[in-house]
Design an enzyme around this catalytic site. Structure first.
Site, PDB file in Angstrom:
ATOM      1  N   ASP A  10       0.721  -1.287  -0.095  1.00 34.67           N
ATOM      2  CA  ASP A  10       0.113  -0.076   0.052  1.00 34.67           C
ATOM      3  C   ASP A  10       0.802   1.272   0.063  1.00 34.67           C
ATOM      4  O   ASP A  10       0.458   2.527   0.722  1.00 34.67           O
ATOM      5  CB  ASP A  10      -1.014  -0.074   1.152  1.00 34.67           C
ATOM      6  CG  ASP A  10      -1.994  -1.074   1.237  1.00 34.67           C
ATOM      7  OD1 ASP A  10      -1.893  -2.121   0.250  1.00 34.67           O
ATOM      8  OD2 ASP A  10      -2.700  -1.186   2.123  1.00 34.67           O
ATOM      9  N   ASP A  48      -4.551  -0.778  -1.746  1.00 33.84           N
ATOM     10  CA  ASP A  48      -5.776  -0.598  -1.005  1.00 33.84           C
ATOM     11  C   ASP A  48      -6.807  -0.165  -2.274  1.00 33.84           C
ATOM     12  O   ASP A  48      -6.378   1.051  -2.743  1.00 33.84           O
ATOM     13  CB  ASP A  48      -5.371   0.310   0.031  1.00 33.84           C
ATOM     14  CG  ASP A  48      -6.341  -0.098   1.023  1.00 33.84           C
ATOM     15  OD1 ASP A  48      -6.846  -1.195   1.535  1.00 33.84           O
ATOM     16  OD2 ASP A  48      -6.997   1.101   1.940  1.00 33.84           O
ATOM     17  N   HIS A  50     -10.670   0.729  -2.765  1.00 35.97           N
ATOM     18  CA  HIS A  50     -12.021   0.761  -2.348  1.00 35.97           C
ATOM     19  C   HIS A  50     -13.227   1.457  -3.273  1.00 35.97           C
ATOM     20  O   HIS A  50     -12.730   2.425  -3.815  1.00 35.97           O
ATOM     21  CB  HIS A  50     -12.077   1.517  -0.814  1.00 35.97           C
ATOM     22  CG  HIS A  50     -11.348   1.033   0.156  1.00 35.97           C
ATOM     23  ND1 HIS A  50     -11.333  -0.322   0.652  1.00 35.97           N
ATOM     24  CD2 HIS A  50     -10.274   1.661   0.968  1.00 35.97           C
ATOM     25  CE1 HIS A  50     -10.424  -0.383   1.688  1.00 35.97           C
ATOM     26  NE2 HIS A  50      -9.796   0.941   1.953  1.00 35.97           N
ATOM     27  N   HIS A  54     -17.303   3.013   0.690  1.00 29.95           N
ATOM     28  CA  HIS A  54     -16.920   1.543   1.335  1.00 29.95           C
ATOM     29  C   HIS A  54     -17.423   1.581   2.890  1.00 29.95           C
ATOM     30  O   HIS A  54     -17.419   2.686   3.579  1.00 29.95           O
ATOM     31  CB  HIS A  54     -15.343   1.326   1.028  1.00 29.95           C
ATOM     32  CG  HIS A  54     -15.197  -0.144   1.655  1.00 29.95           C
ATOM     33  ND1 HIS A  54     -14.361  -0.234   2.723  1.00 29.95           N
ATOM     34  CD2 HIS A  54     -15.052  -0.983   0.993  1.00 29.95           C
ATOM     35  CE1 HIS A  54     -14.038  -1.495   2.991  1.00 29.95           C
ATOM     36  NE2 HIS A  54     -14.304  -2.049   1.699  1.00 29.95           N
ATOM     37  N   LYS A 108      -6.925  -5.086  -2.703  1.00 34.95           N
ATOM     38  CA  LYS A 108      -7.757  -5.529  -1.646  1.00 34.95           C
ATOM     39  C   LYS A 108      -8.693  -4.435  -1.113  1.00 34.95           C
ATOM     40  O   LYS A 108      -8.277  -3.319  -1.466  1.00 34.95           O
ATOM     41  CB  LYS A 108      -6.781  -6.165  -0.639  1.00 34.95           C
ATOM     42  CG  LYS A 108      -5.853  -4.941  -0.080  1.00 34.95           C
ATOM     43  CD  LYS A 108      -4.815  -5.556   0.944  1.00 34.95           C
ATOM     44  CE  LYS A 108      -4.089  -4.266   1.478  1.00 34.95           C
ATOM     45  NZ  LYS A 108      -4.762  -3.070   1.885  1.00 34.95           N
ATOM     46  N   CYS A 153      -1.926  -2.879   7.668  1.00 34.91           N
ATOM     47  CA  CYS A 153      -1.816  -3.822   6.541  1.00 34.91           C
ATOM     48  C   CYS A 153      -0.545  -4.488   6.574  1.00 34.91           C
ATOM     49  O   CYS A 153      -0.430  -5.619   6.032  1.00 34.91           O
ATOM     50  CB  CYS A 153      -2.195  -2.997   5.024  1.00 34.91           C
ATOM     51  SG  CYS A 153      -3.932  -2.475   5.164  1.00 34.91           S
TER      52      CYS A 153
HETATM   53  C1  VGL Z   1      -4.590   0.445   5.674  1.00 40.36           C
HETATM   54  C2  VGL Z   1      -6.145   1.391   7.244  1.00 40.36           C
HETATM   55  C3  VGL Z   1      -7.225   1.401   6.276  1.00 40.36           C
HETATM   56  C4  VGL Z   1      -3.278   0.318   5.514  1.00 40.36           C
HETATM   57  C5  VGL Z   1      -5.625   0.563   4.559  1.00 40.36           C
HETATM   58  O1  VGL Z   1      -2.744   0.165   4.382  1.00 40.36           O
HETATM   59  O2  VGL Z   1      -2.528  -0.031   6.514  1.00 40.36           O
HETATM   60  N1  VGL Z   1      -4.993   1.015   7.011  1.00 40.36           N
HETATM   61  N2  VGL Z   1      -6.825   0.971   4.924  1.00 40.36           N
HETATM   62 ZN    ZN Z   2      -8.018   0.877   3.316  1.00 40.44          ZN
END
Ligand code: VGL
Ligand code: ZN
Length: 204
Positions: A10, A48, A50, A54, A108, A153
């Site tokens: 991410d 990430d 969404h 979401h 994801k 994540c």
């Molecule tokens: C993440 C919060 C929401 C991350 C992703 O990449 O750690 N944290 N979505």
């Molecule tokens: Zn997220």
């Protein structure tokens, strides 16, 4: 080596300073991550990803505030500011990231009703992303994880990687954390207890 992969978690604009869910120093890790990409044969990125509205967004729950918890059918879920909306600038990889070498981008968090921190299992802990099967078919058994966020994540991906039988290393100098209510300390401990190798060449 041929049986190793680097998994970059991410490293997207919304998690870097100026982004919707900015992590302090998130952009600082880019040069080091690029270095690791150059030195690793197989590179996988996660993104990430969404849909608007979401269920992990506080804005989808009237009266709810970001960084609070809510009960979802699959358990407790932290609510976040809107972030990484599919196709938005915020969902793009950081512009300095040398991503072209990546052999796979695993997206994801695209199911409206389930969040996904881990690169392997969504937050219901049963829906699989397909990454474990992909890595096994490729003969990869050792993973080095880097990216954002250390305590969400990256940590959930590392815990699942170990439980899926991969030798798992997290390079802490190439990660940055959110640290929500002590989550950084807690997740570092959980990773250690699970058998994740935590490496920090800067402080070793
Ligand atoms: C993440 C919060 C929401 C991350 C992703 O990449 O750690 N944290 N979505
Ligand atoms: Zn997220």
């Amino acid at each position: 080596m041929a049986d190793e992969a680097l998994v970059v978690i991410d490293l997207q604009n919304d998690f870097c300073p100026g982004g919707a869910l900015a992590i302090a120093g998130g952009d600082e890790i880019v040069p080091l991550v690029n270095d690791l990409i150059r030195r690793t044969d197989h590179v996988v990125l996660t993104q990430d990803w969404h849909p608007a509205g979401h269920s992990s967004f506080a804005s989808s729950h009237p009266g709810a505030h970001p960084f609070t918890m809510i009960e979802m059918p699959y358990g407790q879920q932290t609510l976040w500011p809107d972030h990484c909306i599919q196709g938005s600038l915020g969902s793009d990889f950081h512009s300095g990231l040398a991503w072209t070498k990546a052999e796979l981008v695993i997206r994801k968090g695209f199911r409206p009703d389930i969040d996904s921190y881990s690169a392997f299992f969504e937050n219901d802990r049963t829906t699989q992303t397909g990454l474990a099967g992909y890595l096994r078919e490729r003969g990869i058994d050792t993973l080095t994880l880097v990216g954002l966020a250390t305590d969400f994540c990256v940590a959930f991906s590392a815990l699942d990687a170990v439980s899926q039988g991969f030798k798992t290393i997290v390079r802490l100098d190439a990660c940055r954390g959110i640290d929500l209510n002590g989550s950084l300390h807690a997740m570092l401990q959980r990773m250690r207890d699970a058998g994740v190798t935590l490496e920090d060449p800067l402080s070793d």
